[in-house]
Design a protein around this motif. Structure first.
Motif, mmCIF file in Angstrom:
data_model
loop_
_atom_site.group_PDB
_atom_site.id
_atom_site.type_symbol
_atom_site.label_atom_id
_atom_site.label_comp_id
_atom_site.label_asym_id
_atom_site.label_seq_id
_atom_site.Cartn_x
_atom_site.Cartn_y
_atom_site.Cartn_z
ATOM 1 N N LYS A 192 0.980 -1.203 -0.098
ATOM 2 C CA LYS A 192 -0.530 -0.083 -0.256
ATOM 3 C C LYS A 192 1.288 1.318 0.745
ATOM 4 O O LYS A 192 1.122 1.933 -0.915
ATOM 5 C CB LYS A 192 -0.931 -0.155 1.045
ATOM 6 C CG LYS A 192 -2.287 -1.320 1.017
ATOM 7 C CD LYS A 192 -3.255 -0.672 2.183
ATOM 8 C CE LYS A 192 -3.925 -2.333 2.794
ATOM 9 N NZ LYS A 192 -4.965 -1.698 3.591
ATOM 10 N N ALA A 193 1.887 0.687 1.112
ATOM 11 C CA ALA A 193 2.638 2.202 0.535
ATOM 12 C C ALA A 193 3.387 3.113 -0.532
ATOM 13 O O ALA A 193 3.307 3.538 -0.791
ATOM 14 C CB ALA A 193 3.970 2.144 2.474
ATOM 15 N N LEU A 194 4.137 1.457 -1.223
ATOM 16 C CA LEU A 194 4.498 1.550 -2.292
ATOM 17 C C LEU A 194 3.997 2.473 -3.746
ATOM 18 O O LEU A 194 3.677 3.436 -4.858
ATOM 19 C CB LEU A 194 5.654 0.200 -3.298
ATOM 20 C CG LEU A 194 6.369 0.362 -4.181
ATOM 21 C CD1 LEU A 194 7.232 1.544 -3.938
ATOM 22 C CD2 LEU A 194 6.790 -0.809 -4.282
ATOM 23 N N LYS A 195 2.510 1.570 -3.498
ATOM 24 C CA LYS A 195 1.005 1.732 -4.710
ATOM 25 C C LYS A 195 1.242 3.402 -4.143
ATOM 26 O O LYS A 195 0.859 4.660 -5.080
ATOM 27 C CB LYS A 195 0.257 1.347 -4.743
ATOM 28 C CG LYS A 195 -0.813 1.702 -5.356
ATOM 29 C CD LYS A 195 -2.290 1.173 -5.381
ATOM 30 C CE LYS A 195 -3.185 1.182 -5.935
ATOM 31 N NZ LYS A 195 -4.468 0.569 -5.462
ATOM 32 N N CYS A 196 1.448 3.910 -2.472
ATOM 33 C CA CYS A 196 0.725 5.501 -2.598
ATOM 34 C C CYS A 196 1.767 6.312 -2.892
ATOM 35 O O CYS A 196 1.748 7.203 -3.572
ATOM 36 C CB CYS A 196 0.898 5.831 -1.033
ATOM 37 S SG CYS A 196 0.270 7.330 -0.317
ATOM 38 N N PHE A 197 2.971 5.998 -3.582
ATOM 39 C CA PHE A 197 4.441 6.531 -3.636
ATOM 40 C C PHE A 197 4.013 6.643 -4.787
ATOM 41 O O PHE A 197 4.331 7.696 -6.016
ATOM 42 C CB PHE A 197 5.618 5.836 -3.043
ATOM 43 C CG PHE A 197 6.686 6.797 -4.084
ATOM 44 C CD1 PHE A 197 7.175 7.551 -3.369
ATOM 45 C CD2 PHE A 197 8.038 6.062 -4.795
ATOM 46 C CE1 PHE A 197 8.469 8.204 -3.780
ATOM 47 C CE2 PHE A 197 8.665 6.643 -5.867
ATOM 48 C CZ PHE A 197 8.849 8.022 -4.702
ATOM 49 N N MET A 198 4.420 5.494 -5.856
ATOM 50 C CA MET A 198 4.160 5.510 -7.591
ATOM 51 C C MET A 198 2.754 6.268 -7.531
ATOM 52 O O MET A 198 2.459 6.482 -8.714
ATOM 53 C CB MET A 198 3.799 4.573 -7.442
ATOM 54 C CG MET A 198 4.798 3.128 -7.319
ATOM 55 S SD MET A 198 6.465 3.635 -8.061
ATOM 56 C CE MET A 198 5.644 2.944 -9.843
ATOM 57 N N THR A 199 2.170 6.398 -6.411
ATOM 58 C CA THR A 199 0.109 7.129 -7.752
ATOM 59 C C THR A 199 0.041 8.517 -7.154
ATOM 60 O O THR A 199 0.464 9.034 -8.665
ATOM 61 C CB THR A 199 -0.665 6.641 -7.094
ATOM 62 O OG1 THR A 199 -0.951 4.848 -6.973
ATOM 63 C CG2 THR A 199 -1.917 6.921 -7.147
ATOM 64 N N TYR A 200 0.490 9.178 -6.240
ATOM 65 C CA TYR A 200 0.531 10.151 -5.554
ATOM 66 C C TYR A 200 2.483 10.930 -5.779
ATOM 67 O O TYR A 200 1.866 12.536 -5.801
ATOM 68 C CB TYR A 200 0.371 10.646 -4.041
ATOM 69 C CG TYR A 200 -1.990 9.635 -3.829
ATOM 70 C CD1 TYR A 200 -2.540 9.863 -4.828
ATOM 71 C CD2 TYR A 200 -1.493 8.890 -3.291
ATOM 72 C CE1 TYR A 200 -3.433 9.448 -4.612
ATOM 73 C CE2 TYR A 200 -2.723 7.865 -3.239
ATOM 74 C CZ TYR A 200 -4.007 8.673 -4.076
ATOM 75 O OH TYR A 200 -5.104 8.064 -3.967
ATOM 76 N N LEU A 201 3.436 10.512 -5.759
ATOM 77 C CA LEU A 201 4.532 11.172 -5.246
ATOM 78 C C LEU A 201 5.743 11.244 -6.667
ATOM 79 O O LEU A 201 5.866 12.069 -7.002
ATOM 80 C CB LEU A 201 5.156 10.633 -4.272
ATOM 81 C CG LEU A 201 4.631 10.828 -2.882
ATOM 82 C CD1 LEU A 201 5.536 10.408 -2.202
ATOM 83 C CD2 LEU A 201 4.423 12.568 -2.816
ATOM 84 N N MET A 202 5.246 10.098 -7.389
ATOM 85 C CA MET A 202 6.132 9.368 -8.170
ATOM 86 C C MET A 202 6.054 10.519 -9.453
ATOM 87 O O MET A 202 6.844 11.449 -9.705
ATOM 88 C CB MET A 202 6.085 7.958 -9.080
ATOM 89 C CG MET A 202 6.800 7.987 -10.073
ATOM 90 S SD MET A 202 8.685 8.275 -9.485
ATOM 91 C CE MET A 202 8.974 6.406 -8.987
ATOM 92 N N LYS A 203 4.494 11.073 -9.364
ATOM 93 C CA LYS A 203 4.800 11.771 -11.375
ATOM 94 C C LYS A 203 4.722 12.776 -10.322
ATOM 95 O O LYS A 203 5.868 14.469 -12.289
ATOM 96 C CB LYS A 203 3.589 11.868 -11.947
ATOM 97 C CG LYS A 203 3.271 10.667 -12.354
ATOM 98 C CD LYS A 203 1.529 10.423 -13.443
ATOM 99 C CE LYS A 203 1.367 8.948 -14.442
ATOM 100 N NZ LYS A 203 -0.148 9.170 -14.678
#
Length: 403
Positions: A96-107
């Motif tokens: 969940k943490a990694l998905k949150c990073f990929m979704t909301y922070l990566m871009k």
């Protein structure tokens, strides 16, 4: 007119040219006349005008592109909220943490990186049209006022240049070229909606499926895999060699950092260990020693970095001041000496016999060193924001040197 100049030292002949010759541009770089010294202050107005137009056009285009990217990122982040419930397999906290990073922070991070890359590209265009001595003057001022702030980055740049120079630039260019191919393929992939339900396919994928899909997409986009692997290996080898060189170059302050860490780690664990273990709880108590040890290393890096910053600020100030003075003496004085009053004694200005570089350089070095000391080797806003990527690189290099 050149035929009437008596045979003597070429630099002296240059410095005593008439005002008319200076106005006619005979001092421009690469003029090709026999006996002339290239002073490196030739300025191609046509190239500069062309570059200015290119920068203006690219800036307008980039402004529109970045606006579209921000809009698409915002929409994808909103859409991610509605599709979160579809990914029931993402039930573990790390996922969940990694998905949150990929979704909301990566871009957003990619957009910030795009902005800095664009700025660097535009600065490089300016760099290509500026006279060499003017660049030396700018770099000299930078050394005077920021040599202590970015001492590790400057030393790493020198080491990289000695280690490979142009070859290193070529390898980085290849990696960047392949990264652009992956970026373009990723943008197309994010738009695909094979099932025609109005929702992009990537937003309907689970975490594991998305990772596998994106990895396959990236591998398909790269058109020179063997060359990319060789470039990555070379860059890694160069990085290891540079860090080893810097550890040797800053051996004294490295010894200070390691000494501080060794001496303080055991007492710190004895003093703060019980309290930290109680706060972490029974399940995480085994993290007590690593957390304290890492904290001690950070303190050691900060202390040793400050000591090295003082030393580097002093030497870089002197070096930058001399660089500015010599560039001004050889690049600017031959242009302005014909216009100066005769009472100044510069009509027959000879840089080889002048103390102008010391007269300009040492006060500038003192001013730069004083400025760095009084500002605590830190940049003020907004310069700190502009130079944030350089600051991050600086501290990464320091961490590798001192730990």
């Amino acid at each position: 007119q050149h035929a009437r100049i008596p045979k003597r030292h070429p630099l002296e002949a240059f410095c005593t040219m008439s005002t008319e010759e200076a106005k006619a541009g005979l001092l421009s770089e690469g003029s090709g006349k026999a006996g002339e010294v290239e002073l490196g202050m030739g300025f191609d107005k046509e190239a500069a005008t062309k570059t200015a137009g290119e920068i203006k056009d690219e800036t307008s285009k980039f402004y529109k592109e970045i606006g579209n990217e921000i809009g698409k990122t915002w929409e994808s982040m909103r859409a991610a909220k509605f599709t979160e419930t579809l990914n029931a397999e993402d039930d573990t906290m790390p996922k969940k943490a990694l998905k949150c990073f990929m979704t909301y922070l990566m871009k957003p991070l990619i957009i910030v990186l795009m902005i800095y890359v664009f700025i660097i590209r535009m600065l490089y265009k300016v760099y290509q049209v500026l006279p060499i001595h003017l660049l030396e003057m700018i770099f000299g001022i930078g050394l005077c006022f920021f040599g202590g702030v970015y001492f590790a980055s400057i030393a790493a740049f020198e080491a990289f240049r000695n280690f490979g120079g142009q070859l290193l630039v070529d390898e980085l260019a290849l990696c960047w070229e392949q990264a652009l191919l992956v970026k373009a393929a990723n943008e197309e992939d994010d738009k695909k909606d094979v099932d025609k339900n109005g929702v992009a396919d990537v937003q309907e994928m689970g975490y594991n499926e998305l990772i596998t899909h994106k990895a396959k997409m990236a591998m398909m986009a790269v058109d020179k895999p063997e060359r990319l692997m060789k470039a990555s290996e070379y860059l890694f080898t160069a990085w290891v060699a540079v860090i080893a060189t810097l550890k040797s170059q800053f051996a004294k302050t490295v010894a200070i950092a390691l000494g501080i860490a060794d001496q303080l780690q055991l007492p710190a664990i004895q003093i703060f260990g019980p309290t930290l273990a109680m706060l972490l709880g029974k399940d995480l108590s085994h993290w007590t020693a690593p957390i304290i040890g890492t904290t001690i290393k950070v303190i050691a890096v900060v202390i040793s970095s400050y000591i090295q910053a003082v030393i580097s600020a002093f030497y870089s100030g002197i070096r930058g001041g001399r660089l500015f003075g010599e560039a001004f003496m050889y690049g600017v004085m031959p242009y302005i000496s014909p216009y100066l009053p005769e009472c100044m004694g510069v009509k027959n200005f000879d840089p080889a016999e002048s103390y102008l570089d010391e007269i300009l350089g040492f006060p500038l070095a003192a001013a730069g060193f004083y400025w760095q000391i009084t500002h605590g080797f830190a940049l003020e806003f907004p310069y700190s924001l502009i130079m944030l990527p350089c600051t991050i690189v600086e501290w990464v290099i320091r961490w590798h040197i001192y730990t």
